[in-house]
Write a protein that holds these residues in place. Structure first.
Motif, PDB file in Angstrom:
ATOM      1  N   LEU A  81      10.298   9.093   2.654  1.00 12.91           N
ATOM      2  CA  LEU A  81      11.641   8.624   2.331  1.00 12.91           C
ATOM      3  C   LEU A  81      11.911   7.266   2.982  1.00 12.91           C
ATOM      4  CD1 LEU A  81      13.646  11.961   2.709  1.00 12.91           C
ATOM      5  CD2 LEU A  81      13.178  10.730   0.579  1.00 12.91           C
ATOM      6  N   ALA A  82      11.464   7.124   4.218  1.00  9.40           N
ATOM      7  CA  ALA A  82      11.652   5.848   4.912  1.00  9.40           C
ATOM      8  C   ALA A  82      10.863   4.735   4.237  1.00  9.40           C
ATOM      9  CB  ALA A  82      11.223   5.992   6.373  1.00  9.40           C
ATOM     10  N   GLU A  83       9.642   5.052   3.783  1.00  9.96           N
ATOM     11  CA  GLU A  83       8.830   4.053   3.095  1.00  9.96           C
ATOM     12  C   GLU A  83       9.470   3.653   1.767  1.00  9.96           C
ATOM     13  OE1 GLU A  83       4.347   3.457   1.169  1.00  9.96           O
ATOM     14  OE2 GLU A  83       4.779   5.219   2.394  1.00  9.96           O
ATOM     15  N   ALA A  84      10.005   4.630   1.033  1.00 14.27           N
ATOM     16  CA  ALA A  84      10.663   4.332  -0.240  1.00 14.27           C
ATOM     17  C   ALA A  84      11.878   3.438  -0.022  1.00 14.27           C
ATOM     18  CB  ALA A  84      11.077   5.623  -0.930  1.00 14.27           C
ATOM     19  N   LYS A  85      12.620   3.683   1.060  1.00 15.75           N
ATOM     20  CA  LYS A  85      13.783   2.854   1.370  1.00 15.75           C
ATOM     21  C   LYS A  85      13.360   1.443   1.778  1.00 15.75           C
ATOM     22  CE  LYS A  85      18.075   1.937   2.470  1.00 15.75           C
ATOM     23  NZ  LYS A  85      19.173   1.914   1.474  1.00 15.75           N
ATOM     24  N   ARG A  86      12.309   1.379   2.577  1.00 10.90           N
ATOM     25  CA  ARG A  86      11.867   0.096   3.136  1.00 10.90           C
ATOM     26  C   ARG A  86      11.216  -0.796   2.080  1.00 10.90           C
ATOM     27  NH1 ARG A  86       9.080   2.369   6.607  1.00 10.90           N
ATOM     28  NH2 ARG A  86       7.003   2.153   5.705  1.00 10.90           N
ATOM     29  N   SER A  87      10.398  -0.182   1.208  1.00 13.45           N
ATOM     30  CA  SER A  87       9.585  -0.968   0.274  1.00 13.45           C
ATOM     31  C   SER A  87       9.994  -0.789  -1.188  1.00 13.45           C
ATOM     32  CB  SER A  87       8.107  -0.585   0.431  1.00 13.45           C
ATOM     33  OG  SER A  87       7.683  -0.719   1.771  1.00 13.45           O
ATOM     34  N   ASN A  88      10.999   0.038  -1.405  1.00 13.08           N
ATOM     35  CA  ASN A  88      11.501   0.331  -2.755  1.00 13.08           C
ATOM     36  C   ASN A  88      10.551   1.199  -3.569  1.00 13.08           C
ATOM     37  OD1 ASN A  88      13.644   0.174  -4.604  1.00 13.08           O
ATOM     38  ND2 ASN A  88      12.561  -1.381  -5.802  1.00 13.08           N
ATOM     39  N   LYS A  89       9.428   1.592  -2.982  1.00 15.10           N
ATOM     40  CA  LYS A  89       8.521   2.539  -3.623  1.00 15.10           C
ATOM     41  C   LYS A  89       7.517   3.026  -2.585  1.00 15.10           C
ATOM     42  CE  LYS A  89       5.064  -0.797  -5.260  1.00 15.10           C
ATOM     43  NZ  LYS A  89       4.289  -1.277  -6.420  1.00 15.10           N
ATOM     44  N   ILE A  90       6.885   4.134  -2.908  1.00 12.80           N
ATOM     45  CA  ILE A  90       5.880   4.713  -2.015  1.00 12.80           C
ATOM     46  C   ILE A  90       4.495   4.253  -2.460  1.00 12.80           C
ATOM     47  CG2 ILE A  90       4.816   6.873  -1.245  1.00 12.80           C
ATOM     48  CD1 ILE A  90       7.631   8.167  -1.761  1.00 12.80           C
ATOM     49  N   ASN A  91       3.716   3.779  -1.528  1.00 10.74           N
ATOM     50  CA  ASN A  91       2.338   3.395  -1.801  1.00 10.74           C
ATOM     51  C   ASN A  91       1.498   4.668  -1.862  1.00 10.74           C
ATOM     52  OD1 ASN A  91      -0.331   2.568  -1.714  1.00 10.74           O
ATOM     53  ND2 ASN A  91       0.011   0.946  -0.212  1.00 10.74           N
ATOM     54  N   VAL A  92       1.243   5.157  -3.068  1.00 11.90           N
ATOM     55  CA  VAL A  92       0.573   6.444  -3.249  1.00 11.90           C
ATOM     56  C   VAL A  92      -0.838   6.406  -2.663  1.00 11.90           C
ATOM     57  CG1 VAL A  92      -0.180   8.180  -4.910  1.00 11.90           C
ATOM     58  CG2 VAL A  92       1.929   6.884  -5.315  1.00 11.90           C
ATOM     59  N   TYR A  93      -1.566   5.340  -2.932  1.00 16.45           N
ATOM     60  CA  TYR A  93      -2.922   5.212  -2.390  1.00 16.45           C
ATOM     61  C   TYR A  93      -2.874   5.171  -0.870  1.00 16.45           C
ATOM     62  CZ  TYR A  93      -7.460   3.120  -1.255  1.00 16.45           C
ATOM     63  OH  TYR A  93      -8.680   2.863  -0.713  1.00 16.45           O
ATOM     64  N   GLY A  94      -1.904   4.434  -0.333  1.00 13.52           N
ATOM     65  CA  GLY A  94      -1.768   4.361   1.119  1.00 13.52           C
ATOM     66  C   GLY A  94      -1.460   5.714   1.728  1.00 13.52           C
ATOM     67  N   PHE A  95      -0.577   6.489   1.076  1.00 17.98           N
ATOM     68  CA  PHE A  95      -0.244   7.835   1.548  1.00 17.98           C
ATOM     69  C   PHE A  95      -1.495   8.712   1.569  1.00 17.98           C
ATOM     70  CE2 PHE A  95       0.832  12.204   0.107  1.00 17.98           C
ATOM     71  CZ  PHE A  95       1.462  12.639   1.254  1.00 17.98           C
ATOM     72  N   PHE A  96      -2.256   8.682   0.479  1.00 20.82           N
ATOM     73  CA  PHE A  96      -3.476   9.487   0.410  1.00 20.82           C
ATOM     74  C   PHE A  96      -4.467   9.097   1.505  1.00 20.82           C
ATOM     75  CE2 PHE A  96      -7.888   9.845  -1.057  1.00 20.82           C
ATOM     76  CZ  PHE A  96      -7.971  11.221  -1.258  1.00 20.82           C
ATOM     77  N   MET A  97      -4.653   7.812   1.715  1.00 21.76           N
ATOM     78  CA  MET A  97      -5.627   7.356   2.704  1.00 21.76           C
ATOM     79  C   MET A  97      -5.181   7.686   4.127  1.00 21.76           C
ATOM     80  SD  MET A  97      -8.252   6.244   1.201  1.00 21.76           S
ATOM     81  CE  MET A  97      -9.061   5.606   2.679  1.00 21.76           C
ATOM     82  N   ARG A  98      -3.888   7.603   4.401  1.00 21.58           N
ATOM     83  CA  ARG A  98      -3.400   7.953   5.740  1.00 21.58           C
ATOM     84  C   ARG A  98      -3.627   9.424   6.022  1.00 21.58           C
ATOM     85  NH1 ARG A  98       0.908   4.670   3.970  1.00 21.58           N
ATOM     86  NH2 ARG A  98       2.314   6.482   3.734  1.00 21.58           N
ATOM     87  N   ARG A  99      -3.401  10.266   5.038  1.00 22.31           N
ATOM     88  CA  ARG A  99      -3.660  11.699   5.206  1.00 22.31           C
ATOM     89  C   ARG A  99      -5.157  11.965   5.364  1.00 22.31           C
ATOM     90  NH1 ARG A  99      -0.762  13.959   7.761  1.00 22.31           N
ATOM     91  NH2 ARG A  99      -0.377  11.841   8.393  1.00 22.31           N
TER      92      ARG A  99
END
Length: 378
Positions: A81-99
């Motif tokens: 939610l914080a990423e969506a607010k900060r960047s106006n969208k979620i970096n799906v690839y980034g989320f997957f790689m962080r996990r």
């Protein structure tokens, strides 16, 4: 966490006291396994009434997994939610790689050890489980199908990590397929559907103990409740309510929740097992909110000596401790100490210290270097 107003978020949020909760969860599961794995190796003291009473108390340690699930749902949802607010969208690839960077290394170390190394070591055993299912993060289903007849208990620990990864994969698919989800929309709807599916699934499978314990749909409400809490905090600022809860009211809520856990076999019988996960998930969500936001908390987990640092290595403690417990039991039996309660105390202390030590080495020399790569996937 300071500055809870989500409009001011410009970097990934951090919450106080959740590291300490991670350690409490990991340590609870560790103690549970000390009392339940390899029970047949212990002497007559293990069957005496006083020890069985002690065992009934520590048998509740497996609810540390529930705490992990709720905590994971809360943290990951808030970060998204914080990423969506900060960047106006979620970096799906980034989320997957962080996990991936957080979960996969230790998970596959345990798999490689269990499937390829352990069978060839002294006192090693071979497993009947499928490395393909484990490698695909479906070990919880293997536990349902074959766990009851498999000798290699050290691989069982991966079941909860598999469920978390299944949840993350489903989230990735949702974000890829439904554009509004990539903007942080619809999370509450998603979590509501998961909780409803959980209740329906548990209703139709209430009499199958292994399915109720290990199936994804049977436990997914924990992660969804954590996510729900995140949304309520982020959008509706319900964390402000925790500043109004008195210390003694807080103590009473903890006492009722913990009492419910220790009396759970008497409370959640028959059809009541349907709601067990939901009610305990709500209690753990309260603990998380109290630790992160409460002003009148009667304790703070990170303030307990060593808990913050041990929380940092809690994933390793959780994943490696079954291996340590197995070989410590072998050592105690070989030394002939398994017939006495003092031998059991030595076993618990040695297993704990060895698990902490291995987890510390793993965190500092394997996990932490890989986690520094997260900065490339923000």
């Amino acid at each position: 966490m300071k500055g809870h107003n989500h409009t001011k978020i410009s970097s990934p949020p951090r919450f106080e006291n959740l590291n300490g909760l991670r350690f409490i969860g990991a340590f609870s599961v560790f103690v549970f396994h000390c009392f339940t794995l390899g029970q047949e190796v212990w002497g007559d003291f293990f069957s005496r009434s006083w020890f069985q009473s002690l065992k009934k108390i520590f048998n509740q340690g497996h609810y540390g997994v529930n705490l992990f699930f709720v905590l994971s749902g809360f943290l990951i949802t808030y970060l998204l939610l914080a990423e969506a607010k900060r960047s106006n969208k979620i970096n799906v690839y980034g989320f997957f790689m962080r996990r991936l960077l957080r979960i996969w290394p230790v998970y596959f170390i345990v798999l490689i050890f269990g499937f390829l190394i352990f069978p060839h070591l002294p006192f090693g055993l071979s497993t009947i489980n499928s490395p393909l299912y484990y490698g695909a993060f479906l070990s919880n289903f293997e536990e349902i199908w074959h766990g009851w007849k498999d000798n290699v208990n050290l691989l069982t620990i991966t079941w909860s990590v598999s469920i978390e990864e299944q949840f993350y994969m489903a989230w990735v698919l949702l974000m890829l397929l439904i554009p509004p989800v990539r903007k942080g929309k619809g999370f509450l709807v998603y979590f509501t559907i998961l909780i409803a599916a959980n209740l329906v699934f548990r209703y139709y499978n209430a009499n199958d103990e292994r399915v109720i314990y290990f199936h994804t749909l049977s436990v997914i409400s924990d992660i969804a409740i954590g996510g729900y809490l995140s949304c309520l905090c982020y959008y509706f600022s319900i964390q402000k309510l925790f500043s109004k809860i008195s210390k003694w009211t807080n103590v009473l809520i903890y006492a009722i929740g913990l009492g419910g856990i220790f009396l759970i076999s008497n409370v959640f019988r028959g059809d009541f097992v349907i709601a067990e996960r939901l009610l305990l998930g709500l209690f753990f969500a309260y603990i998380i909110a109290d630790q992160a936001f409460g002003i009148n908390s009667f304790f703070k987990a990170d303030k307990l000596p060593g808990f913050y640092n041990l929380g940092e290595i809690s994933y390793g403690i959780y994943m490696y401790h079954c291996i340590v417990i197995y070989y410590t039991q072998v050592m105690v039996v070989e030394l002939g100490w398994n017939g006495s309660f003092s031998g059991f105390i030595f076993f618990v202390l040695f297993s704990g210290l060895a698990s902490f030590g291995i987890a510390w080495l793993s965190f500092h020399y394997i996990e932490k270097p890989l986690l520094t790569l997260k900065k490339y996937f923000r």
